[in-house]
Write an enzyme that holds these catalytic residues in place. Structure first.
Site, mmCIF file in Angstrom:
data_model
loop_
_atom_site.group_PDB
_atom_site.id
_atom_site.type_symbol
_atom_site.label_atom_id
_atom_site.label_comp_id
_atom_site.label_asym_id
_atom_site.label_seq_id
_atom_site.Cartn_x
_atom_site.Cartn_y
_atom_site.Cartn_z
ATOM 1 C CB SER A 177 -0.749 -0.032 1.378
ATOM 2 O OG SER A 177 -2.173 0.705 1.039
ATOM 3 C CG ASP A 221 -5.829 -3.444 -3.954
ATOM 4 O OD1 ASP A 221 -6.565 -2.206 -3.619
ATOM 5 O OD2 ASP A 221 -4.680 -3.248 -3.695
ATOM 6 C CG HIS A 263 -4.674 -3.336 -0.238
ATOM 7 N ND1 HIS A 263 -4.124 -2.696 -1.354
ATOM 8 C CD2 HIS A 263 -4.363 -2.429 0.910
ATOM 9 C CE1 HIS A 263 -3.541 -1.454 -0.801
ATOM 10 N NE2 HIS A 263 -3.780 -1.521 0.530
#
Ligand SMILES: *[C@@H]1O[C@H](CO)[C@@H](O)[C@H](O)[C@H]1NC(C)=O
Ligand SMILES: *[C@@H]1O[C@H](CO)[C@@H](O)[C@H](O)[C@H]1NC(C)=O
Length: 479
Positions: free
Chosen positions: A162, A420, A447
């Protein structure tokens, strides 16, 4: 109500599949503090503070001058959360006899330059930037790691998921001489305002619902495009009637349903929010598996959002404007979160360099505002909240866009997972063999799922992507 009861009954009686926290398998045997300047770019400054780090050295063989270090570059939270969610680093370390380290991001967890009282004021926040953070990590790699592990010539591979993945890729961009390579997963490094990418993001999360159950994405699309009136909102439990506008409601809902897609893991997890395994499938069951009774559209959306924000049943009401950055948008309080100070840092970053990125604040619904008009609202709100003037053109200029990465980024794996929606933030990067820039895509992954422990419930796509990552990293290390 009945639905909820049935759902809980079903989950209560169902098979529980969850992943262990890495901590409980490999408790850290390294922990400490590394001192960095408050301002890495001032030459008359003597102020310094400490960043926390954690590590595990149980696999490292006796060092003979050379040693392999797998270093996770911390993102927006306390370092323990990333330690717990990154089992793949330990699997890899075991295979490579490597040391594992995690370093905490400035202004998060306990790595606060001016303590809890001074760090979160407008004045105190001035030293929170991506540039400062990358410089901290460079100092740690160049000085901290060799001192800590006693290796002259450590081979450091950096990792991140991320925003942490963005930091890993951007560290390669700014300081390529310090590391061997980077694995950046779920890292939207080309996600800038007014490029139309928000539409791709919308399509990407609908896709996640559609592949979970045929017709579910289309149903959700219809529900999101339905025209609601202020009266419809009476079906909802909104904390403050002042903020109860249809616009705020829809922004809140988009944040929640896209986040649900993002964290659609095949096992039960308490990551960002406590959720059952395959939450999108559970959500689709609520949307189109509901049997004979057809609820009004607003109630259907409410049930889906409640799965995300109120899975534990503890949420008293929807807080449409909790700590909102985007006026007219909706956030909510991250379920179970106690890191409210970190939220201030995150909002500040969303107001300065990460404009249009994780914008809904409070860690709750990661949804970017519309291009143009809504970006302007964010900018105005940021001025009011932090006294900062956002410069949306700075990041693409300083850090580059897909075109630049395709040409110049080296030894970097950009890992995308299908479910994601943030994966669209690297979709335009063209892999470049000569520079060892890789783009990997895992069907059926959520994710940065590849950074977690391998699991029998992983899709074939995730398994294959991890294997490829392992091969590339070994190749960088000449193993
Ligand atoms: C990390 O995992 C350990 C062991 O399960 C747990 O006690 C701790 O609360 C977790 N910490 C975070 C921040 O997730
Ligand atoms: C959350 O769930 C509980 C239990 O089902 C319910 O009583 C409460 O009204 C829900 N909260 C919201 C905001 O809908």
């Amino acid at each position: 109500m009945l639905l909820w009861f049935l759902l809980l009954l079903f989950l209560g009686g169902g098979v529980h599949s969850s992943q262990p926290d890495t901590w409980s398998v490999y408790p850290p045997d390294i922990s400490g503090k590394f001192t960095v300047p408050v301002d890495n770019f001032e030459y008359d400054s003597v102020d310094s503070f400490d960043l926390r780090y954690l590590g595990f050295d149980g696999f490292a063989e006796e060092r003979k001058g050379r040693s392999i270090v797998l270093l996770y570059l911390g993102n927006e939270g306390q370092i323990e959360s990333f330690y717990n969610a990154s089992g793949f680093l330990f699997e890899l370390a075991s295979e490579l006899s490597a040391s594992v380290l995690f370093i905490e991001h400035r202004y998060y967890g306990e790595s606060l330059p001016f303590g809890e009282d001074g760090s979160f004021t407008n004045e105190g926040l001035r030293y929170l930037s991506i540039e400062q953070t990358l410089a901290d990590y460079s100092l740690f790699i160049a000085e901290g790691v060799p001192n800590l592990l006693g290796c002259e010539d450590c081979d450091v591979v950096i990792f991140g998921g991320s925003y942490g993945g963005m930091l890993a890729a951007w560290h390669r961009w700014k300081y390529p001489h310090l590391t061997v390579g980077a694995l950046a997963s779920g890292a939207p490094i080309d996600f800038y305002p007014e490029t139309g990418i928000q539409n791709d993001f919308y399509d990407a999360f609908l896709h996640t619902y559609e592949i979970s159950q045929e017709g579910c994405g289309a149903t959700l699309d219809t529900l999101l495009r339905t025209k609601y009136s202020e009266d419809d909102l009476s079906h909802l439990n909104i904390c403050s009637s002042e903020s109860a506008t249809v616009e705020a409601f829809l922004f809140y809902v988009r944040g929640a349903v896209s986040s649900l897609a993002m964290i659609d893991y095949p096992y039960e997890l308490n990551f960002i929010a406590p959720l059952p395994a395959n939450p999108v499938e559970v959500g689709c069951g609520l949307l189109i598996g509901g049997g004979d009774v057809v609820e009004p559209p607003i109630v259907q959306l409410r049930n889906l959002v409640d799965l995300y924000v109120n899975y534990t049943g503890d949420l008293a009401c929807w807080d449409l404007d909790a700590e909102l950055v985007s006026e007219g948008g909706g956030g909510g309080r991250m379920v179970g979160s106690s890191d409210l100070l970190g939220m201030t840092s995150w909002n500040y970053q969303a107001c300065t360099e990460l404009i249009l990125e994780p914008i809904t604040s409070d860690g709750f619904g990661f949804y970017p505002p519309d291009d143009g008009k809504e970006s302007q609202k964010v900018i105005d709100r940021c001025k009011a909240m932090f006294g900062v003037t956002t410069r949306p053109e700075w990041m693409p200029l300083s850090f580059g866009t897909s075109e630049d990465y395709s040409k110049y980024l080296t030894n970097t794996i950009l890992a995308e997972n299908e479910k994601d929606p943030w994966h669209v933030g690297t979709q335009d990067v063209v892999a470049n063999e000569k520079n060892e820039l890789y783009r990997l895509f895992a069907e059926g992954g959520a994710h940065h799922q590849d950074l977690r422990f391998s699991d029998e419930l992983d899709s074939e796509g995730v398994k294959a992507m991890r294997a490829k990552e392992r091969d590339i990293i070994k190749n960088w290390l000449n193993l």
